[in-house]
Design a protein around this motif. Structure first.
Motif, short mmCIF file in Angstrom:
data_model
loop_
_atom_site.label_atom_id
_atom_site.label_comp_id
_atom_site.label_asym_id
_atom_site.label_seq_id
_atom_site.Cartn_x
_atom_site.Cartn_y
_atom_site.Cartn_z
N PRO A 6 1.08 -1.66 0.00
CA PRO A 6 0.43 0.15 -0.33
C PRO A 6 0.99 1.00 0.27
N ILE A 7 2.32 1.43 0.50
CA ILE A 7 3.28 2.07 1.07
C ILE A 7 2.92 2.65 -0.66
N PHE A 8 4.07 1.99 -1.46
CA PHE A 8 3.99 2.30 -3.00
C PHE A 8 3.30 2.64 -4.24
N ARG A 9 1.96 1.81 -3.40
CA ARG A 9 0.83 2.92 -4.64
C ARG A 9 0.84 4.26 -3.90
N LEU A 10 0.04 4.29 -2.96
CA LEU A 10 0.59 5.89 -2.35
C LEU A 10 1.15 6.96 -2.89
N GLU A 11 2.31 6.20 -2.45
CA GLU A 11 3.72 7.04 -3.94
C GLU A 11 3.22 7.55 -5.07
N ILE A 12 2.68 5.93 -5.52
CA ILE A 12 2.56 6.09 -7.09
C ILE A 12 1.25 7.24 -6.85
N ASP A 13 0.22 7.21 -6.90
CA ASP A 13 -0.80 8.33 -6.27
C ASP A 13 -0.70 8.84 -6.33
N ILE A 14 0.25 9.40 -4.83
CA ILE A 14 1.27 11.07 -4.97
C ILE A 14 1.69 11.28 -6.43
N VAL A 15 2.30 10.43 -6.77
CA VAL A 15 3.54 11.29 -8.06
C VAL A 15 1.94 11.92 -8.78
N SER A 16 1.10 10.17 -9.72
CA SER A 16 0.31 11.02 -11.04
C SER A 16 -0.44 11.78 -10.29
N ARG A 17 -0.58 12.49 -9.13
CA ARG A 17 -2.09 13.16 -8.71
C ARG A 17 -1.29 15.11 -8.89
N LEU A 18 0.67 14.95 -8.86
CA LEU A 18 1.69 15.99 -9.35
C LEU A 18 1.23 15.82 -10.39
N PHE A 19 1.34 15.22 -11.80
CA PHE A 19 1.19 15.47 -13.15
C PHE A 19 -0.16 15.58 -13.60
N THR A 20 -1.29 15.30 -12.74
CA THR A 20 -2.49 15.66 -13.10
C THR A 20 -2.76 17.41 -13.21
N GLN A 21 -2.08 18.03 -12.29
CA GLN A 21 -1.83 19.53 -12.35
C GLN A 21 -1.34 20.23 -13.08
N SER A 22 -1.58 21.57 -13.36
CA SER A 22 -1.06 22.13 -14.44
C SER A 22 0.63 21.98 -14.35
N ALA A 23 1.08 21.67 -15.56
CA ALA A 23 2.20 21.88 -15.47
C ALA A 23 3.21 23.58 -14.77
N PRO A 24 2.71 24.84 -16.13
CA PRO A 24 3.32 25.73 -15.46
C PRO A 24 3.31 26.34 -13.31
N LEU A 25 2.16 25.69 -12.82
CA LEU A 25 1.48 26.27 -11.71
C LEU A 25 2.65 25.26 -10.84
N VAL A 26 3.03 24.06 -11.37
CA VAL A 26 3.78 23.56 -10.21
C VAL A 26 5.34 23.07 -10.88
N VAL A 27 5.74 23.65 -12.35
CA VAL A 27 6.84 24.51 -11.89
C VAL A 27 7.30 25.70 -11.07
N ASP A 28 6.16 26.58 -11.65
CA ASP A 28 6.80 28.23 -10.61
C ASP A 28 6.44 27.83 -9.44
N ILE A 29 6.09 27.00 -8.74
CA ILE A 29 6.28 27.12 -7.46
C ILE A 29 7.53 26.24 -6.55
N MET A 30 8.08 25.64 -7.44
CA MET A 30 9.31 25.23 -7.53
C MET A 30 10.67 27.04 -8.04
N LEU A 31 9.93 27.09 -9.02
CA LEU A 31 11.30 28.40 -9.62
C LEU A 31 10.90 29.55 -8.83
N ALA A 32 9.48 29.55 -7.97
CA ALA A 32 9.20 31.31 -7.51
C ALA A 32 9.94 32.20 -6.69
#
Length: 377
Positions: free
Chosen positions: A262-288
């Protein structure tokens, strides 16, 4: 189509759950442990998994917060959401409308209506992406009445709040909802509040958030931005990096889940959830900010240092690193184990339900195929 017997039982369950929530709200504090452990034998007798009972008890207890927080009586406000057609803007539009306020949307194609939508507004809430926020504040400020309350919901506070204070003479507040798309209410969700000027003008808004179960975190903009280095930038980079690595390695994700804990599955869920978001939003949060970029660089250095220890087969040093970090995290470990165990149990229950659904669907398709076979002469 639900069988009538099942419908009747479900209706009874709903009524009983409503009564349970009401009694919990009227009672003095009853611990979750007491509610869960009282019926261990009965659960076994009834064939009800203990994890299901734990989830039900926990959900009922959390529902008390919502069920007994009636909406504050407040006069309807005129609210303009700038950039309100995005997902977070849509969330706030629903909440404001449900509370009886008059909501208008000012999007990038509507600027010819800016004066009419902004001048008479009681609240203007800026919901545009980070990279456009300061520009938009400059653009709209000239239309605002001195009595209009101006706020934003971006993930950077210091420069944004400073810009609003400089551009607008009226009430100013900077908010950061600590949740993303898909959330339906403020229940147990945190909203960071950075005071600017004229806080009283926002009290009705803060009450609305709290009455819907939200938790207000009061902070200076400087503290907020420092905390977001860990809470957002580093976390996003870690998740982003793992996703990129899995893609580069061409890992068969679907097949890996057949083997996963279940822990690995949760990790994959979290990764997949991030990549469902707007690419500019995710990148800009890191670069801000430069502070975020530098912290991500330090994290990458830590990854590299630990990877070198792995490559060198340096077991003793790795164990020392583990123990040192264990000591650093010790204070939070008990609650972390409890919370993650609850998440794992909930996920396991969902997966079990899906398996049953798949088997039932397969059985129905098989029976239908048999029934549709031509009868031999």
């Amino acid at each position: 189509m639900l069988p009538e017997k099942l419908k009747k039982i479900d209706q009874q369950l709903i009524e009983l759950l409503g009564k349970r929530i009401a009694i919990l709200a009227e009672s003095q504090s009853i611990s979750l442990e007491e509610q869960i452990t009282n019926f261990t034998f009965s659960l076994v007798q009834a064939g009800v998994p203990e994890s299901m009972w734990k989830n039900l008890v926990t959900d009922c207890t959390s529902a008390v917060a919502n069920a007994f927080s009636p909406p504050a009586k407040t006069k309807p406000r005129r609210i303009t959401l700038v950039g309100g057609r995005g997902m977070m803007g849509h969330f706030f539009q629903q909440k404001f409308s449900a509370a009886g306020h008059y909501v208008s949307i000012l999007d990038r194609t509507d600027w010819e209506q800016a004066e009419s939508l902004l001048k008479k507004a009681d609240l203007v809430l800026v919901c545009v992406p980070i990279e456009h926020t300061i520009e938009v504040i400059h653009k709209l400020a000239k239309y605002l009445s001195p009595t209009t309350a101006l706020a934003d919901i971006t993930s950077i506070k210091t420069p944004i709040l400073q810009t609003m204070l400089e551009q607008h003479s009226g009430p100013v507040m900077s908010l950061h909802p600590m949740f993303g798309p898909g959330i339906k209410s403020f229940l147990s969700q945190k909203v960071v509040v950075c005071s600017g000027r004229g806080d009283d003008a926002f009290q009705w808004l803060l009450d609305l958030i709290e009455n819907d179960g939200g938790k207000l975190i009061m902070s200076t903009p400087e503290e907020h931005d420092q905390m977001m280095i860990a809470v957002q930038a580093i976390r996003n980079f870690k998740t982003f990096s793992l996703g990129v690595f899995l893609a580069e390695e061409e890992i068969n994700i679907r097949r890996s889940l057949d083997f996963s804990s279940p822990i690995f599955r949760l990790e994959i869920d979290i990764v997949s959830r991030l990549f469902t978001q707007s690419a500019p939003l995710v990148v800009d949060i890191m670069l801000a900010t430069s502070e975020r970029r530098e912290a991500i660089g330090r994290l990458a250095s830590t990854y590299n240092r630990l990877a070198q220890l792995i490559i060198q087969n340096d077991r003793d040093t790795l164990i020392r690193e583990f123990k040192a970090t264990h000591s650093f995290l010790a204070e939070e470990m008990n609650s972390a184990v409890e919370e993650s165990t609850h998440i794992i149990n909930t996920l396991t229950t969902l997966l079990a339900a899906r398996d049953v659904e798949k088997k039932q669907s397969y059985f129905v398709r098989k029976q239908t195929a048999i029934a549709n076979q031509p009868i031999a002469p």
